[in-house]
Write an enzyme that holds these catalytic residues in place. Structure first.
Site, PDB file in Angstrom:
ATOM      1  N   CYS A   2      -6.137 134.900  36.246  1.00 47.06           N
ATOM      2  CA  CYS A   2      -5.541 134.627  34.939  1.00 47.06           C
ATOM      3  C   CYS A   2      -5.752 135.776  33.962  1.00 47.06           C
ATOM      4  CB  CYS A   2      -6.171 133.381  34.346  1.00 47.06           C
ATOM      5  SG  CYS A   2      -6.196 131.985  35.460  1.00 47.06           S
ATOM      6  N   ARG A  27      -2.839 141.373  37.794  1.00 46.98           N
ATOM      7  CA  ARG A  27      -4.005 140.548  38.121  1.00 46.98           C
ATOM      8  C   ARG A  27      -3.639 139.399  39.060  1.00 46.98           C
ATOM      9  NH1 ARG A  27      -8.482 140.576  34.581  1.00 46.98           N
ATOM     10  NH2 ARG A  27      -8.699 138.353  34.831  1.00 46.98           N
ATOM     11  N   TRP A  74      -3.304 131.679  37.212  1.00 54.38           N
ATOM     12  CA  TRP A  74      -3.417 131.671  38.677  1.00 54.38           C
ATOM     13  C   TRP A  74      -4.022 130.310  39.008  1.00 54.38           C
ATOM     14  CZ3 TRP A  74      -7.212 131.574  42.567  1.00 54.38           C
ATOM     15  CH2 TRP A  74      -6.843 132.130  43.792  1.00 54.38           C
ATOM     16  N   ASN A 100      -9.814 131.268  31.211  1.00 54.65           N
ATOM     17  CA  ASN A 100     -10.029 131.786  32.572  1.00 54.65           C
ATOM     18  C   ASN A 100     -11.338 131.195  33.071  1.00 54.65           C
ATOM     19  OD1 ASN A 100      -7.848 133.369  32.051  1.00 54.65           O
ATOM     20  ND2 ASN A 100      -8.956 135.317  32.054  1.00 54.65           N
ATOM     21  N   GLY A 101     -11.338 130.734  34.306  1.00 50.91           N
ATOM     22  CA  GLY A 101     -12.556 130.146  34.863  1.00 50.91           C
ATOM     23  C   GLY A 101     -12.278 128.731  35.316  1.00 50.91           C
ATOM     24  N   GLU A 487     -10.882 147.799  57.073  1.00 53.12           N
ATOM     25  CA  GLU A 487     -10.129 148.113  55.862  1.00 53.12           C
ATOM     26  C   GLU A 487      -8.645 148.303  56.178  1.00 53.12           C
ATOM     27  OE1 GLU A 487     -10.528 147.743  52.900  1.00 53.12           O
ATOM     28  OE2 GLU A 487      -9.101 149.060  51.915  1.00 53.12           O
ATOM     29  N   LYS A 491      -5.712 145.969  54.559  1.00 54.48           N
ATOM     30  CA  LYS A 491      -4.577 146.520  53.799  1.00 54.48           C
ATOM     31  C   LYS A 491      -3.274 145.963  54.349  1.00 54.48           C
ATOM     32  CE  LYS A 491      -5.930 147.635  50.887  1.00 54.48           C
ATOM     33  NZ  LYS A 491      -7.320 147.694  50.583  1.00 54.48           N
ATOM     34  N   GLU A 494      -2.819 142.011  53.711  1.00 56.45           N
ATOM     35  CA  GLU A 494      -2.639 141.497  52.351  1.00 56.45           C
ATOM     36  C   GLU A 494      -1.278 141.834  51.762  1.00 56.45           C
ATOM     37  OE1 GLU A 494      -5.576 142.705  49.441  1.00 56.45           O
ATOM     38  OE2 GLU A 494      -5.659 144.720  50.222  1.00 56.45           O
ATOM     39  N   HIS A 510     -15.489 141.952  74.802  1.00 56.19           N
ATOM     40  CA  HIS A 510     -16.174 140.652  74.685  1.00 56.19           C
ATOM     41  C   HIS A 510     -15.226 139.564  74.181  1.00 56.19           C
ATOM     42  CE1 HIS A 510     -19.949 142.568  75.607  1.00 56.19           C
ATOM     43  NE2 HIS A 510     -19.670 143.498  74.706  1.00 56.19           N
ATOM     44  N   LYS A 609      -5.818 140.460  41.414  1.00 56.75           N
ATOM     45  CA  LYS A 609      -6.490 141.753  41.374  1.00 56.75           C
ATOM     46  C   LYS A 609      -7.987 141.592  41.131  1.00 56.75           C
ATOM     47  CE  LYS A 609      -6.800 146.214  41.456  1.00 56.75           C
ATOM     48  NZ  LYS A 609      -6.844 146.804  42.801  1.00 56.75           N
TER      49      LYS A 609
END
Ligand code: AGP
Length: 614
Positions: A2, A27, A74, A100-101, A487, A491, A494, A510, A609
């Site tokens: 948010c 964000r 969000w 926010n929260g 990584e 990338k 996402e 394995h 973000k």
């Protein structure tokens, strides 16, 4: 997650708030809203989906006033819809809040308020805050006092901004715990409030960051900050040097593309002024407050972080252990506080975070603080909570990173920690002068090596075209490039929504080897480092099972080009720094695949973000 924007002054608040929200789009959000005081009455517009939907609504039904607040949401409680979008009103229509929260005890509060007669118009946890404030206003309390009382009922961490038609000459802003930041921008006869700097930097560079448990009364002419229990706070005004133009896309199609290409500059800035190249004598990280006494005392370092920052931390472990001969553990921040780590005053906890506002990382820092550790952070966002909570910090020199997929804020900490390792190694006597000089000389080559990787973009695009329709991918790496595999896979998944897994190459036999067939591309990170021969044999094994192999390899490596289907070339790089170059083609590969698939590269679905909730 948010985003919050507020304005009080003499200009039309609506366009200022909408443009601030636009700058916070990165964000991540799924609905948006705005409330403006029009002739001392609160008017609200809210809409699901992109900000452009809200802009259309505001164009159809304009509202003009000089005070207002806005929000991009969000969703956490209740679906993304207009009725659940912020701002939220109380019953009287006199109080409106953005938040926010997560109000952890919202169900109890909702029941309590309902039994007092409150009627709720959304499924959100936020709405209880507006009702609580009204409860105290009804008793004749001033807005700031009513807000304070209300906030004492909330469990969890919050950034809250309140507007009331009862006291139209002020906006209340508060930060409780670590649910993202609250920054107040000081203008001339006008003030700005935001969850993040980019929202207000076009208007002012003079800002005040609220600390946890602080509440601000913001009026057109001034700012008063107190603690939640009412004690006056002497706040510090920061002058921010960030260039707002740095947060524009310029010639690039996406922020991510721009940020990948900015890495020559960000890494030059990372090294600049911190390294004595002339004499190879040392590293300067003054904000870390690392004294020789502390360096000798440290017995263990924990690195804690989330996502991409955690991958950087895994490489950081190898760097510090190898260069400074000091034990390092890496902990995913969301797990750290739940495993009762063994920490004392000779332990350092180093948090890595681009935003400096990731709730799990901040909670890990709090855990470390409580247990008496020395707290360090490696942070990009200036003035963020992770920077301010720490006893010392290394600031990433990346400038704003807007694309949700982190790129330049991944390579910067690799170099920051490399420098930290040299400093620690020197102060602890683990490095002699010639070793230090060689490590420092290698560092000097980094921006140029990264530039050479970027110059090979055309080749990466070709491979991207070959992989654009794939459904799955496996990334393999070993030694210092094992986290590069994680990584690279992160990338890709996402932003392209392709299922991608990163694996330590030695683990392949394995289990994951069962997946290999001609439908499963294998991306093998195989530069000429100490694990090269082992990687070569992994590639052979994948080929023997019909897998398509895309290798990241050192320029001129004919053994690799003879067996791999495609090669992404990187220049020969000293192995301790090789993760800085091997990741560049993987960032470009993920970017081009997602762009070819026509996806929203900078704001991928469901992602934010900065993740300011647990
Ligand atoms: C990176 O591409 C991700 N979007 C994500 O994993 C990110 O690195 C993570 O959320 C941590 O964020 P921070 O660095 O701001 O703490």
């Amino acid at each position: 997650m948010c985003g919050i924007v507020g304005y009080i002054g003499s200009r039309d608040a609506t366009p200022i708030i909408l443009s601030g929200l636009k700058r916070l789009e990165y964000r991540g959000y799924d609905s948006a809203g705005i409330a403006v005081l029009v002739n001392d009455r609160i008017e609200i517009r809210r809409e699901a989906g992109k900000l452009s939907n809200l802009e259309n609504l505001v164009n159809d039904a304009p509202m003009h006033g000089v005070t207002g607040i806005g929000h991009t949401r969000w969703a956490t409680h209740g679906e993304p819809s207009a009725r659940n979008a912020h701002p939220h009103l109380g019953m009287t229509g006199e109080v409106v809040v953005v938040h926010n929260g997560i109000v952890e005890n919202f169900l109890e509060l909702r029941q309590e308020l309902s039994s007092e007669g409150a009627i709720f118009n959304s499924d959100t946890d936020t709405e209880v805050i507006a009702h609580l404030i009204e409860r105290y206003l009804a008793a004749g309390t001033r807005l700031v006092q009513a807000s304070r009382h209300a906030f004492t009922h909330l469990k969890g961490a919050h950034a809250i901004v309140v507007l009331s038609s009862r006291e139209p000459d002020q906006i209340i802003a508060a930060r409780i715990g670590n649910a993202g930041g609250v920054v107040v921008g000081l203008g001339r006869d006008e003030m700005f409030i935001a969850s993040d700097l980019p929202a207000i930097l076009e208007h002012t560079r003079h800002v005040v960051f609220l600390e946890s448990s602080q509440i601000a009364v913001v009026t057109r002419q001034g700012l008063e900050v107190t603690t939640l229990d009412g004690k006056a706070v002497d706040y510090e005004i920061h002058n921010v040097s960030w260039d707002p133009v740095a947060a524009e896309k310029g010639e690039y199609r996406h922020f991510m593309e721009k940020e990948i290409h900015e890495q020559v500059r960000s890494l030059t800035d990372t090294i600049d002024g911190r390294v004595d190249f002339e004499n190879g004598n040392g590293i300067r990280l003054p904000e870390l407050n690392l004294t020789p006494e502390l360096a000798k005392r440290i017995r263990k370092i924990f690195i804690t972080a989330c996502g991409t920052a955690a991958h950087a931390g895994m490489i950081g472990k190898i760097l510090i252990e190898h260069i400074a001969r000091l034990t390092v553990e890496v902990d995913i921040a969301s797990e750290f506080r739940y495993r009762d780590p063994i920490i004392d005053r000779d332990t350092v906890v180093l948090a890595i975070s681009q935003s400096g506002e990731t709730a799990d990382t901040l909670a890990a820092m709090e855990e470390a603080r409580q247990k008496g550790a020395v707290l360090w952070s490696n942070v990009n966002a200036i003035g963020s909570q992770a920077m301010r909570l720490a006893d010392g910090y290394i600031s990433m020199q990346c400038g704003p990173e807007i694309g949700v997929a982190s790129t330049k804020a991944y390579t910067a900490p690799l170099v920051d920690i490399y420098m930290l390792a040299i400093l620690l190694g020197s102060l602890r006597g683990a490095l002699d002068k010639s070793q230090r000089q060689r490590l420092i000389a290698d560092l000097r080559r980094v921006p140029d090596l990264v530039g050479r990787c970027l110059n090979r973009e055309a080749q990466v695009k070709k491979v991207a075209r070959a992989l654009a329709n794939t459904q799955h991918c496996i990334y393999l790496g070993r030694g210092i490039n094992m986290p590069t595999a994680y990584e690279g896979a992160l990338k890709l998944k996402e932003i392209s929504y392709i299922h991608a897994e990163g694996y330590p190459a030695g683990e392949m036999k394995h289990g994951p080897i069962a997946l290999i067939d001609k439908e499963m591309p294998v991306i093998a990170i195989a530069p000429q480092d100490p694990w090269y021969e082992k990687m070569l044999s992994q590639i052979e094994q994948a080929k023997a099972r019909g897998g398509i192999v895309i290798a990241v390899a050192t320029e001129g490596d004919e053994r690799i080009s003879a067996i791999a289907d495609h090669v992404l070339w990187v220049p020969e790089t000293p192995w301790l720094l090789s993760p800085v170059t091997t990741v560049i083609p993987l960032q470009m590969l993920a970017y081009h695949i997602a762009a070819l698939r026509g996806l929203d590269v900078d704001q991928p679905r469901n992602l934010a973000k900065s993740v300011t909730v647990e």
